[in-house]
Design a protein around this motif. Structure first.
Motif, PDB file in Angstrom:
ATOM      1  N   MET A   1       0.403  -1.297  -0.248  1.00  0.00           N
ATOM      2  CA  MET A   1       0.235  -0.089  -0.119  1.00  0.00           C
ATOM      3  C   MET A   1       0.575   1.535   0.244  1.00  0.00           C
ATOM      4  SD  MET A   1      -2.826  -0.311  -0.247  1.00  0.00           S
ATOM      5  CE  MET A   1      -3.678   0.627  -1.017  1.00  0.00           C
ATOM      6  N   GLN A   2       2.336   1.378   0.710  1.00  0.00           N
ATOM      7  CA  GLN A   2       3.013   2.441   0.224  1.00  0.00           C
ATOM      8  C   GLN A   2       3.526   2.807  -0.534  1.00  0.00           C
ATOM      9  OE1 GLN A   2       5.425   0.564   3.267  1.00  0.00           O
ATOM     10  NE2 GLN A   2       5.879   2.518   4.416  1.00  0.00           N
ATOM     11  N   VAL A   3       3.676   1.905  -1.265  1.00  0.00           N
ATOM     12  CA  VAL A   3       3.693   2.313  -3.220  1.00  0.00           C
ATOM     13  C   VAL A   3       2.621   3.347  -3.624  1.00  0.00           C
ATOM     14  CG1 VAL A   3       4.593   1.365  -5.073  1.00  0.00           C
ATOM     15  CG2 VAL A   3       5.088   0.454  -3.550  1.00  0.00           C
ATOM     16  N   ARG A   4       2.225   2.315  -3.539  1.00  0.00           N
ATOM     17  CA  ARG A   4       0.177   2.951  -3.507  1.00  0.00           C
ATOM     18  C   ARG A   4       0.245   4.663  -3.595  1.00  0.00           C
ATOM     19  NH1 ARG A   4      -3.781  -0.495  -6.969  1.00  0.00           N
ATOM     20  NH2 ARG A   4      -1.844  -2.067  -5.512  1.00  0.00           N
ATOM     21  N   GLU A   5       0.050   4.617  -2.366  1.00  0.00           N
ATOM     22  CA  GLU A   5       0.252   5.989  -1.483  1.00  0.00           C
ATOM     23  C   GLU A   5       0.878   7.623  -2.351  1.00  0.00           C
ATOM     24  OE1 GLU A   5      -0.461   6.270   2.573  1.00  0.00           O
ATOM     25  OE2 GLU A   5      -1.401   4.301   2.632  1.00  0.00           O
ATOM     26  N   ALA A   6       2.240   6.513  -1.463  1.00  0.00           N
ATOM     27  CA  ALA A   6       3.385   7.684  -2.399  1.00  0.00           C
ATOM     28  C   ALA A   6       3.130   8.211  -3.504  1.00  0.00           C
ATOM     29  CB  ALA A   6       4.523   6.663  -1.683  1.00  0.00           C
ATOM     30  N   SER A   7       2.594   7.199  -4.334  1.00  0.00           N
ATOM     31  CA  SER A   7       2.970   7.522  -5.942  1.00  0.00           C
ATOM     32  C   SER A   7       1.702   8.762  -5.863  1.00  0.00           C
ATOM     33  CB  SER A   7       2.536   6.313  -6.714  1.00  0.00           C
ATOM     34  OG  SER A   7       1.265   6.256  -6.765  1.00  0.00           O
ATOM     35  N   GLN A   8       1.043   8.232  -5.227  1.00  0.00           N
ATOM     36  CA  GLN A   8      -0.740   9.285  -5.456  1.00  0.00           C
ATOM     37  C   GLN A   8      -0.331  10.865  -4.649  1.00  0.00           C
ATOM     38  OE1 GLN A   8      -3.934   7.061  -3.288  1.00  0.00           O
ATOM     39  NE2 GLN A   8      -4.378   6.649  -5.127  1.00  0.00           N
ATOM     40  N   SER A  10       3.112  11.862  -4.548  1.00  0.00           N
ATOM     41  CA  SER A  10       3.928  12.862  -4.954  1.00  0.00           C
ATOM     42  C   SER A  10       3.562  13.122  -6.791  1.00  0.00           C
ATOM     43  CB  SER A  10       4.744  11.715  -6.120  1.00  0.00           C
ATOM     44  OG  SER A  10       4.603  11.083  -6.836  1.00  0.00           O
ATOM     45  N   ARG A  11       2.410  12.447  -7.246  1.00  0.00           N
ATOM     46  CA  ARG A  11       1.719  13.176  -8.484  1.00  0.00           C
ATOM     47  C   ARG A  11       0.786  14.308  -7.794  1.00  0.00           C
ATOM     48  NH1 ARG A  11      -1.652   8.516 -10.888  1.00  0.00           N
ATOM     49  NH2 ARG A  11       0.345   7.474 -10.729  1.00  0.00           N
ATOM     50  N   LYS A  12      -0.052  13.971  -6.058  1.00  0.00           N
ATOM     51  CA  LYS A  12      -0.883  15.122  -6.249  1.00  0.00           C
ATOM     52  C   LYS A  12       0.245  16.670  -5.434  1.00  0.00           C
ATOM     53  CE  LYS A  12      -4.551  13.882  -3.883  1.00  0.00           C
ATOM     54  NZ  LYS A  12      -4.528  12.760  -1.798  1.00  0.00           N
TER      55      LYS A  12
ATOM     56  N   CYS B  94      13.688   7.222  -3.615  1.00  0.00           N
ATOM     57  CA  CYS B  94      13.333   5.703  -4.305  1.00  0.00           C
ATOM     58  C   CYS B  94      12.175   5.308  -5.253  1.00  0.00           C
ATOM     59  CB  CYS B  94      13.282   5.092  -3.220  1.00  0.00           C
ATOM     60  SG  CYS B  94      14.695   6.173  -2.097  1.00  0.00           S
ATOM     61  N   LEU B  95      11.231   5.755  -5.138  1.00  0.00           N
ATOM     62  CA  LEU B  95      10.194   5.034  -5.860  1.00  0.00           C
ATOM     63  C   LEU B  95       9.969   5.693  -7.647  1.00  0.00           C
ATOM     64  CD1 LEU B  95       7.271   3.819  -6.235  1.00  0.00           C
ATOM     65  CD2 LEU B  95       5.928   5.741  -5.562  1.00  0.00           C
ATOM     66  N   GLU B  96      10.247   7.121  -7.507  1.00  0.00           N
ATOM     67  CA  GLU B  96      10.837   7.439  -8.922  1.00  0.00           C
ATOM     68  C   GLU B  96      11.942   6.015  -9.484  1.00  0.00           C
ATOM     69  OE1 GLU B  96       9.487  12.474  -8.449  1.00  0.00           O
ATOM     70  OE2 GLU B  96      12.040  11.485  -8.204  1.00  0.00           O
ATOM     71  N   MET B 126      10.095  -7.147  -2.047  1.00  0.00           N
ATOM     72  CA  MET B 126      11.252  -8.496  -2.628  1.00  0.00           C
ATOM     73  C   MET B 126      12.941  -7.941  -1.570  1.00  0.00           C
ATOM     74  SD  MET B 126      10.781 -10.375  -5.313  1.00  0.00           S
ATOM     75  CE  MET B 126      10.172  -9.342  -6.440  1.00  0.00           C
ATOM     76  N   THR B 127      12.777  -6.625  -2.090  1.00  0.00           N
ATOM     77  CA  THR B 127      14.218  -5.915  -1.671  1.00  0.00           C
ATOM     78  C   THR B 127      14.407  -5.230  -0.445  1.00  0.00           C
ATOM     79  OG1 THR B 127      13.585  -3.805  -2.894  1.00  0.00           O
ATOM     80  CG2 THR B 127      14.742  -5.751  -3.939  1.00  0.00           C
ATOM     81  N   ASP B 128      12.905  -5.368   0.380  1.00  0.00           N
ATOM     82  CA  ASP B 128      13.329  -4.579   1.484  1.00  0.00           C
ATOM     83  C   ASP B 128      13.250  -3.033   1.894  1.00  0.00           C
ATOM     84  OD1 ASP B 128      11.843  -5.369   4.425  1.00  0.00           O
ATOM     85  OD2 ASP B 128      13.966  -5.700   5.097  1.00  0.00           O
ATOM     86  N   CYS B 129      12.995  -2.321   0.683  1.00  0.00           N
ATOM     87  CA  CYS B 129      12.267  -1.154   0.983  1.00  0.00           C
ATOM     88  C   CYS B 129      11.707  -0.047   0.993  1.00  0.00           C
ATOM     89  CB  CYS B 129      13.027  -0.609  -1.142  1.00  0.00           C
ATOM     90  SG  CYS B 129      14.655  -1.065  -1.239  1.00  0.00           S
ATOM     91  N   SER B 130      10.813  -0.636   1.492  1.00  0.00           N
ATOM     92  CA  SER B 130       9.097   0.111   1.847  1.00  0.00           C
ATOM     93  C   SER B 130       9.086   1.056   3.059  1.00  0.00           C
ATOM     94  CB  SER B 130       8.259  -0.780   2.175  1.00  0.00           C
ATOM     95  OG  SER B 130       8.658  -2.381   2.466  1.00  0.00           O
ATOM     96  N   GLY B 131      10.193   0.553   3.714  1.00  0.00           N
ATOM     97  CA  GLY B 131      10.459   2.066   4.760  1.00  0.00           C
ATOM     98  C   GLY B 131      11.352   3.169   4.202  1.00  0.00           C
ATOM     99  N   PHE B 132      11.788   3.157   2.417  1.00  0.00           N
ATOM    100  CA  PHE B 132      12.243   4.279   2.186  1.00  0.00           C
ATOM    101  C   PHE B 132      11.852   5.065   0.830  1.00  0.00           C
ATOM    102  CE2 PHE B 132      15.355   2.486   0.594  1.00  0.00           C
ATOM    103  CZ  PHE B 132      15.878   0.730   1.626  1.00  0.00           C
ATOM    104  N   VAL B 133      10.528   4.552   0.254  1.00  0.00           N
ATOM    105  CA  VAL B 133      10.219   4.784  -0.961  1.00  0.00           C
ATOM    106  C   VAL B 133      10.132   6.323  -1.297  1.00  0.00           C
ATOM    107  CG1 VAL B 133       8.488   2.899  -1.364  1.00  0.00           C
ATOM    108  CG2 VAL B 133       8.149   4.530   0.064  1.00  0.00           C
ATOM    109  N   SER B 134       9.487   7.451  -0.355  1.00  0.00           N
ATOM    110  CA  SER B 134       9.292   8.428  -0.897  1.00  0.00           C
ATOM    111  C   SER B 134      11.052   9.721  -1.050  1.00  0.00           C
ATOM    112  CB  SER B 134       8.568   8.560   0.398  1.00  0.00           C
ATOM    113  OG  SER B 134       7.695   8.314  -0.150  1.00  0.00           O
TER     114      SER B 134
END
Lengths: 334, 267
Positions: A1-8, A10-12, B94-96, B126-134
């Motif tokens: 879920m974190q990915v979805r939130e973070a991408s939303q 950043s888009r916002k 990181c997400l970008e 899988m890479t355990d990166c979710s702690g720092f995506v932003s």
């Protein structure tokens, strides 16, 4: 879920930055239309004279938007493409080509008009195209364009052309000197509406094309081999982006001369505020660069009324210290 | 089943021939380590396999298709690359960076689809990166950064990942962490791994197959037990070594023998 939130999120954030920049642009433009050397009564009915003045100012603001936004986007492209934060639209030598074209038309040929348009911008654009061809041809090796070659060729061709410009200027008559110097320092006065319209069409088309290549630019800004591994056709993309940046620079310089600093500072300013993703950086830079140049032109008109200060002086004087302040503030937060 | 196949590959930079007639193939799910002294051509060979440097002659195929005849996006959808350290100079999050791995699947006019988000999510998990995506990539430690780039490679959903000295800038705990992760990808994810190593012991510990290169040719190819022998290593590296077995894993490891001690000079 974190990915979805973070991408939303950043888009916002990108959308918010665009809206804020656009709001600032509208405010700056409104103030800039209303105030000037000639006073216009807001409450009384507009006279014909008022309308003509407002029309001129509006045209000037549109030119400032096009040139400021265009140069900023060209700066974004070149900094990303060359992975060099010091790049700006004038390192390619294109602008020096334009300057030489302008100087030749005024000083050497003394032509005033060409196909019903004022001659100077047309000659400047031809100069820009010629410089582009020279730089492109010299830096090409076996169908590839190594980025170091391009940068060095651009800088050196630019230096050579600039010295030819100085040579011609130093031997010219006084009457031409003023015209040429004004042009070289950057000037947003409208020669004619046809010119404004054609520059706007060229620059905006190129900016839209640049925005369509923002994912490629993201990848290339990590390095060419990195981009190749991600599936970017790097040689084609580099050429495409180089041509887009050159067209923008050539058109902007032909219309308004060499307004410095915008193309260097606005991309950094925007990245400091919203990050590096070119999908947001390109549109926001266009709007922010436009607003910045409209503002600087307004100051240039108002600071010594009724005389005008060259706008290039103001861009550096306003932009430099503000940028340094922002840089200091940001690095202290980190 | 053969996934990657190189047939008598020869080439280099300009007129200088670095790689001399190498033939080599690997099946899917294997973990191959390329080792050898400086200048042996390890990285050059990897660049040829990854479609960056065109060999002068020979043929390289992935899944039977000539890689230099594949469209560049199609290649990137089955093969990913992780370098030793990426110099990111712009403030990407990181997400970008991980999302860039979706480039081969994205249409220029459209945004990211549900499928893209899911692939990125999986890669980050899988890479355990979710702690720092932003977070911005330049604010992370070297180990975290390398995990982000492995996540980007995974987001490409490749069948094959090339790595060029993936742990050379990391301390031992991060080296183990990254290589455990890569090993896991090859075993459970059935992704083929081909990696260049400087560190012989790491290569021996993690790889199924080692390719020892010397002067642009293959000096030895086989399991770590076959390749890491003191005769071969001394011959290729031209230095005296001692080879023992790791008591835990049973894999061979290499010890150096400084010349001054060998002569009994200072002791």
């Amino acid at each position: 879920m974190q990915v979805r939130e973070a991408s939303q999120i950043s888009r916002k954030r990108g959308r918010k930055a665009f809206i804020i920049a656009a709001a600032i642009l509208v405010m700056v433009a409104a103030v800039s239309v209303y105030f000037g050397a000639a006073k216009i009564g807001l409450l009384s009915a507009l006279t014909d004279m008022d309308k003509r003045i407002l029309g001129l100012r509006a045209g000037r603001i549109l030119l400032a938007l096009t040139v400021g936004g265009g140069l900023s986007v060209a700066g974004v492209i070149l900094q990303g493409l060359m992975r060099n934060p010091l790049c700006e639209p004038y390192v390619l030598g294109i602008s020096s080509g334009a300057a030489l074209g302008a100087v030749i038309s005024t000083i050497v040929l003394g032509v005033q008009s060409f196909l019903g348009l004022s001659a100077l911008p047309i000659w400047a654009f031809l100069g820009a195209v010629a410089a582009f061809i020279v730089v492109y041809r010299i830096s090409e090796v076996n169908g590839r364009i190594p980025i170091q070659n391009l940068l060095l060729t651009g800088v050196i061709v630019g230096a050579v052309l600039s010295s030819v410009v100085i040579f011609l200027v130093s031997f010219s008559d006084k009457e031409y000197l003023h015209t040429v110097m004004w042009w070289l320092l950057g000037n947003l006065q409208i020669f004619d509406m046809k010119l404004l319209l054609s520059v706007m069409v060229i620059v905006i088309t190129a900016v839209v094309l640049a925005a369509l290549n923002s994912r490629e630019l993201n990848a290339i800004s990590l390095g060419e081999e990195e981009a190749a591994h991600l599936g970017v056709d790097i040689e084609k993309t580099k050429k495409r982006l180089f041509i887009i940046a050159s067209v923008i620079t050539g058109a902007a310089v032909s219309a308004a001369g060499m307004i410095g600093f915008v193309g260097l500072i606005v991309p950094h300013f925007v990245r400091l505020l919203i990050g590096a993703n070119h999908r947001a950086v390109i549109p926001v830079s266009f709007i922010a660069g436009g607003a910045f140049l409209i503002f600087c032109d307004f100051i240039a008109r108002m600071v010594m009324v009724p005389a005008e200060v060259p706008v290039g002086v103001i861009t550096a004087l306003c932009g430099g210290p503000f940028f340094l302040y922002l840089l200091r503030k940001r690095s202290r937060i980190r | 089943m053969t996934l990657l196949n190189a047939e008598s590959v020869t080439g280099g930079y300009g007129r200088e021939v670095v790689i001399k007639d190498i033939s080599f193939s690997t099946t899917s799910g294997s973990f191959v380590g390329i080792i050898g002294p400086n200048g042996a051509g390890k990285t050059t060979f990897l660049r040829m396999l990854s479609r960056v440097l065109h060999p002068a002659s020979g043929r390289i195929t992935v899944d039977g298709k000539d890689i230099y005849k594949m469209p560049v996006k199609e290649f990137a959808a089955s093969v990913a690359f992780v370098s030793s350290e990426s110099g990111v100079i712009f403030p990407f999050t990181c997400l970008e960076i991980v999302m860039m791995g979706r480039f081969p699947y994205l249409h220029p006019l459209r945004g990211e689809s549900e499928k893209d988000i899911e692939a990125v999510e999986r890669a980050i998990e899988m890479t355990d990166c979710s702690g720092f995506v932003s977070r911005q990539i330049d604010q992370l430690s070297a180990g975290e950064r390398q995990r982000v780039f492995i996540a980007r490679a995974l987001a490409q959903e490749p069948r094959l990942i090339f790595l060029d000295e993936p742990t050379s800038h990391l301390d031992i705990s991060h080296q183990v962490q990254i290589l455990d992760l890569i090993k896991d990808l090859s075993e459970r994810g059935n992704i083929t791994i081909v990696a260049v190593f400087h560190d012989l012991n790491l290569a021996s510990e993690y790889c199924d197959t080692l390719m020892l290169m010397d002067g642009g040719r293959i000096a030895a190819l086989g399991t770590p037990k076959e390749v890491i022998s003191y005769e071969l290593i001394e011959k290729v590296y031209k230095t005296v070594v001692v080879v023992r077995d790791n008591p835990v894993s049973g894999k061979p490891y290499v010890l150096l023998a400084p010349r001054i001690k060998r002569k009994g000079g200072l002791t």
